[in-house]
Design a protein around this motif. Sequence first.
Motif, PDB file in Angstrom:
ATOM      1  N   VAL A 183       0.809  -1.210   0.000  1.00 44.35           N
ATOM      2  CA  VAL A 183       0.000   0.000   0.000  1.00 44.35           C
ATOM      3  C   VAL A 183       0.849   1.269   0.000  1.00 44.35           C
ATOM      4  O   VAL A 183       0.390   2.348  -0.383  1.00 44.35           O
ATOM      5  CB  VAL A 183      -0.964  -0.002   1.219  1.00 44.35           C
ATOM      6  N   PHE A 184       2.126   1.145   0.384  1.00 47.83           N
ATOM      7  CA  PHE A 184       3.018   2.306   0.394  1.00 47.83           C
ATOM      8  C   PHE A 184       3.492   2.702  -1.007  1.00 47.83           C
ATOM      9  O   PHE A 184       4.136   3.742  -1.178  1.00 47.83           O
ATOM     10  CB  PHE A 184       4.247   2.031   1.276  1.00 47.83           C
ATOM     11  N   GLY A 185       3.206   1.882  -1.989  1.00 57.26           N
ATOM     12  CA  GLY A 185       3.685   2.166  -3.335  1.00 57.26           C
ATOM     13  C   GLY A 185       2.967   3.313  -4.016  1.00 57.26           C
ATOM     14  O   GLY A 185       1.996   3.886  -3.500  1.00 57.26           O
ATOM     15  N   ASN A 186       3.497   3.698  -5.174  1.00 59.98           N
ATOM     16  CA  ASN A 186       2.872   4.714  -6.030  1.00 59.98           C
ATOM     17  C   ASN A 186       2.691   6.061  -5.338  1.00 59.98           C
ATOM     18  O   ASN A 186       1.675   6.733  -5.512  1.00 59.98           O
ATOM     19  CB  ASN A 186       1.524   4.190  -6.554  1.00 59.98           C
ATOM     20  N   THR A 235       3.011   8.044  11.460  1.00 64.93           N
ATOM     21  CA  THR A 235       2.872   8.633  10.127  1.00 64.93           C
ATOM     22  C   THR A 235       2.712   7.547   9.073  1.00 64.93           C
ATOM     23  O   THR A 235       1.868   7.647   8.172  1.00 64.93           O
ATOM     24  CB  THR A 235       4.085   9.516   9.798  1.00 64.93           C
ATOM     25  N   LEU A 236       3.522   6.495   9.170  1.00 67.35           N
ATOM     26  CA  LEU A 236       3.392   5.382   8.229  1.00 67.35           C
ATOM     27  C   LEU A 236       2.020   4.723   8.356  1.00 67.35           C
ATOM     28  O   LEU A 236       1.414   4.334   7.352  1.00 67.35           O
ATOM     29  CB  LEU A 236       4.486   4.341   8.470  1.00 67.35           C
ATOM     30  N   ALA A 237       1.540   4.591   9.591  1.00 68.17           N
ATOM     31  CA  ALA A 237       0.228   3.983   9.797  1.00 68.17           C
ATOM     32  C   ALA A 237      -0.860   4.815   9.124  1.00 68.17           C
ATOM     33  O   ALA A 237      -1.782   4.268   8.502  1.00 68.17           O
ATOM     34  CB  ALA A 237      -0.055   3.840  11.290  1.00 68.17           C
ATOM     35  N   ASP A 238      -0.748   6.132   9.218  1.00 68.86           N
ATOM     36  CA  ASP A 238      -1.717   7.000   8.544  1.00 68.86           C
ATOM     37  C   ASP A 238      -1.630   6.833   7.022  1.00 68.86           C
ATOM     38  O   ASP A 238      -2.658   6.792   6.333  1.00 68.86           O
ATOM     39  CB  ASP A 238      -1.459   8.468   8.912  1.00 68.86           C
ATOM     40  N   GLN A 239      -0.416   6.728   6.501  1.00 69.85           N
ATOM     41  CA  GLN A 239      -0.237   6.557   5.064  1.00 69.85           C
ATOM     42  C   GLN A 239      -0.869   5.252   4.576  1.00 69.85           C
ATOM     43  O   GLN A 239      -1.385   5.184   3.459  1.00 69.85           O
ATOM     44  CB  GLN A 239       1.255   6.574   4.708  1.00 69.85           C
ATOM     45  N   ALA A 240      -0.812   4.236   5.414  1.00 67.20           N
ATOM     46  CA  ALA A 240      -1.321   2.914   5.035  1.00 67.20           C
ATOM     47  C   ALA A 240      -2.750   2.684   5.511  1.00 67.20           C
ATOM     48  O   ALA A 240      -3.290   1.583   5.314  1.00 67.20           O
ATOM     49  CB  ALA A 240      -0.413   1.826   5.603  1.00 67.20           C
TER      50      ALA A 240
END
Length: 262
Positions: A183-186, A235-240
């Motif tokens: 999910v972190f891609g693109n 922050t990563l959790a929010d991104q994902a």
Amino acid sequence: LEKYAVFIDEKSLNAVPIHLKIDTGMHRLGFEFDEAEALCNVLKNNPALQVKSVFSHLAGSGSAEHDAFTFHQFNTFKEVCKLLENALGYSFIKHISNTSAISRWPEMQLDMVRLGIGLYGIDAATGQENNSLQPVASLKTSISQLKKVKAGETVGYSRNDVMEKDGTIATVRIGYADGYLRVFGNGNGKMLINGKLVPTIGHISMDMCMLDVSEIDVQEDDTVIVFNEDLRIETLADQADTIPYEILTNISQRVKRVYFYE
């Protein structure tokens, strides 16, 4: 519990310590409130079972919208503990607070608390801005290769991401097999290189992924920060669109761990 009591009796064991979980609303594990009377009877009839602690688990202690339910759980827990103490004739350790409850509800700390994800410097109840806990973990990788890519060319599997202008991409040594989710891609995820945030480009591969480093000065083998005290796990959790727990537990066993003692 009754089967365990039979086993204890068959083995002629005495003063066997047990720890009881009460389900006050999480509905995952534990004795329900309406089972409290039967639980008391089993314990009274089997004095070899010695209750050392009784605990429960809060379902929403970090969210203000669930405060009424949190108090309901706490009051239910206290009521069951009182019933048990009256039936047994002795007291025991009580605990119900998780990380969020420790910071938001000091009156619920009782005899013990269970500092879970707080040990890693994360408290969902306070948010990043007000969190006084210190992150204890960082995840680092490095640049494997730099590559010039022209505008209009695609990057990664399925040709899903296109370079908008001539630029440079960095292939870094981490992928979904290491726990860096697809999910972190693109462009959904970002990493730190030399103090600068750079976005992913293309899908995350199994063992590597690509970053658009067109706007910064980088070299092959430069350190890349996936998360640390500046680029936090929250922050990563929010991104994902997930929770910090999942980010941490997804880091696979093949990722090298280095421990520092202070």
